[in-house]
Design a protein around this motif. Structure first.
Motif, PDB file in Angstrom:
ATOM      1  N   PRO A  14       0.825  -1.205   0.000  1.00 24.37           N
ATOM      2  CA  PRO A  14       0.000   0.000   0.000  1.00 24.37           C
ATOM      3  C   PRO A  14       0.868   1.268   0.000  1.00 24.37           C
ATOM      4  CG  PRO A  14      -0.862  -1.589   1.551  1.00 24.37           C
ATOM      5  CD  PRO A  14       0.450  -2.125   1.074  1.00 24.37           C
ATOM      6  N   ARG A  15       0.430   2.236  -0.758  1.00 24.38           N
ATOM      7  CA  ARG A  15       1.181   3.476  -0.929  1.00 24.38           C
ATOM      8  C   ARG A  15       1.471   4.153   0.407  1.00 24.38           C
ATOM      9  NH1 ARG A  15      -1.524   7.342  -5.096  1.00 24.38           N
ATOM     10  NH2 ARG A  15      -1.936   5.271  -5.904  1.00 24.38           N
ATOM     11  N   LEU A  16       0.521   4.100   1.329  1.00 25.25           N
ATOM     12  CA  LEU A  16       0.708   4.733   2.627  1.00 25.25           C
ATOM     13  C   LEU A  16       1.869   4.110   3.403  1.00 25.25           C
ATOM     14  CD1 LEU A  16      -0.301   6.862   4.592  1.00 25.25           C
ATOM     15  CD2 LEU A  16      -1.923   5.186   5.470  1.00 25.25           C
ATOM     16  N   LEU A  17       2.009   2.789   3.344  1.00 24.76           N
ATOM     17  CA  LEU A  17       3.125   2.122   4.018  1.00 24.76           C
ATOM     18  C   LEU A  17       4.459   2.572   3.432  1.00 24.76           C
ATOM     19  CD1 LEU A  17       1.933  -1.591   4.410  1.00 24.76           C
ATOM     20  CD2 LEU A  17       2.283   0.089   6.225  1.00 24.76           C
ATOM     21  N   ILE A  18       4.531   2.637   2.114  1.00 20.48           N
ATOM     22  CA  ILE A  18       5.776   3.030   1.447  1.00 20.48           C
ATOM     23  C   ILE A  18       6.107   4.486   1.752  1.00 20.48           C
ATOM     24  CG2 ILE A  18       6.923   3.296  -0.783  1.00 20.48           C
ATOM     25  CD1 ILE A  18       6.514   0.374   0.174  1.00 20.48           C
ATOM     26  N   ARG A  19       5.117   5.361   1.712  1.00 20.84           N
ATOM     27  CA  ARG A  19       5.356   6.775   2.024  1.00 20.84           C
ATOM     28  C   ARG A  19       5.857   6.940   3.452  1.00 20.84           C
ATOM     29  NH1 ARG A  19       0.803  10.863   0.677  1.00 20.84           N
ATOM     30  NH2 ARG A  19       2.469  12.285   1.234  1.00 20.84           N
ATOM     31  N   ALA A  20       5.235   6.241   4.385  1.00 20.77           N
ATOM     32  CA  ALA A  20       5.662   6.318   5.784  1.00 20.77           C
ATOM     33  C   ALA A  20       7.102   5.823   5.943  1.00 20.77           C
ATOM     34  CB  ALA A  20       4.718   5.521   6.667  1.00 20.77           C
ATOM     35  N   ALA A  21       7.434   4.746   5.256  1.00 19.55           N
ATOM     36  CA  ALA A  21       8.791   4.208   5.332  1.00 19.55           C
ATOM     37  C   ALA A  21       9.802   5.180   4.741  1.00 19.55           C
ATOM     38  CB  ALA A  21       8.862   2.861   4.617  1.00 19.55           C
ATOM     39  N   ARG A  22       9.465   5.808   3.636  1.00 22.34           N
ATOM     40  CA  ARG A  22      10.382   6.781   3.031  1.00 22.34           C
ATOM     41  C   ARG A  22      10.608   7.978   3.945  1.00 22.34           C
ATOM     42  NH1 ARG A  22       7.941   6.222  -2.925  1.00 22.34           N
ATOM     43  NH2 ARG A  22       9.245   4.497  -3.616  1.00 22.34           N
ATOM     44  N   ILE A  23       9.568   8.416   4.611  1.00 17.32           N
ATOM     45  CA  ILE A  23       9.699   9.533   5.553  1.00 17.32           C
ATOM     46  C   ILE A  23      10.581   9.123   6.730  1.00 17.32           C
ATOM     47  CG2 ILE A  23       8.426  10.942   7.221  1.00 17.32           C
ATOM     48  CD1 ILE A  23       6.103  10.940   5.124  1.00 17.32           C
ATOM     49  N   GLY A  24      10.374   7.930   7.248  1.00 21.66           N
ATOM     50  CA  GLY A  24      11.138   7.454   8.395  1.00 21.66           C
ATOM     51  C   GLY A  24      12.573   7.095   8.078  1.00 21.66           C
ATOM     52  N   LEU A  25      12.895   6.957   6.812  1.00 19.22           N
ATOM     53  CA  LEU A  25      14.239   6.567   6.392  1.00 19.22           C
ATOM     54  C   LEU A  25      15.301   7.541   6.887  1.00 19.22           C
ATOM     55  CD1 LEU A  25      15.540   4.323   4.777  1.00 19.22           C
ATOM     56  CD2 LEU A  25      15.166   5.639   2.716  1.00 19.22           C
ATOM     57  N   SER A  26      14.967   8.812   6.960  1.00 17.53           N
ATOM     58  CA  SER A  26      15.956   9.814   7.387  1.00 17.53           C
ATOM     59  C   SER A  26      16.309   9.671   8.870  1.00 17.53           C
ATOM     60  CB  SER A  26      15.431  11.222   7.114  1.00 17.53           C
ATOM     61  OG  SER A  26      14.260  11.464   7.859  1.00 17.53           O
TER      62      SER A  26
END
Length: 98
Positions: A14-26
């Motif tokens: 799901p797009r929301l999971l991927i977006r959250a992961a990308r944000i948390g990557l930093s």
């Protein structure tokens, strides 16, 4: 290496999971987060960590798809963050010329 890249590029989440992961990557710090996410102590190579993370992500994805009440979106995002971060640690294969 190409098998790993093809496996990861074929993941459909799901797009929301991927977006959250990308944000948390930093905010990901390997020394602090990897052991907690994998629930293991000690250092591990990026390849071994990726193998464990891919297995953990597949398990949590099957729990999500089954609608099981034990599913944790927070844990799923943590695993995805670690997966993305560990992938960045792998040496990039040189481009092949034709």
């Amino acid at each position: 290496m190409s098998d790993l890249n093809s496996l990861l590029s074929s993941l459909r989440r799901p797009r929301l999971l991927i977006r959250a992961a990308r944000i948390g990557l930093s905010d990901y710090r390997r020394d602090r987060d990897l052991g907690r996410i994998l629930q293991e102590e000690g250092q591990t190579t990026a390849h071994l960590a990726l193998d464990a993370l891919i297995t953990a992500e597949a398990e949590i994805e099957s729990i999500r798809k089954a609608g099981d009440v034990t599913y944790s979106a927070r844990r799923h995002v943590e695993i995805l963050i670690a997966l993305m971060a560990e992938l960045k640690l792998l040496p990039q294969a040189p481009a092949q010329s034709c």
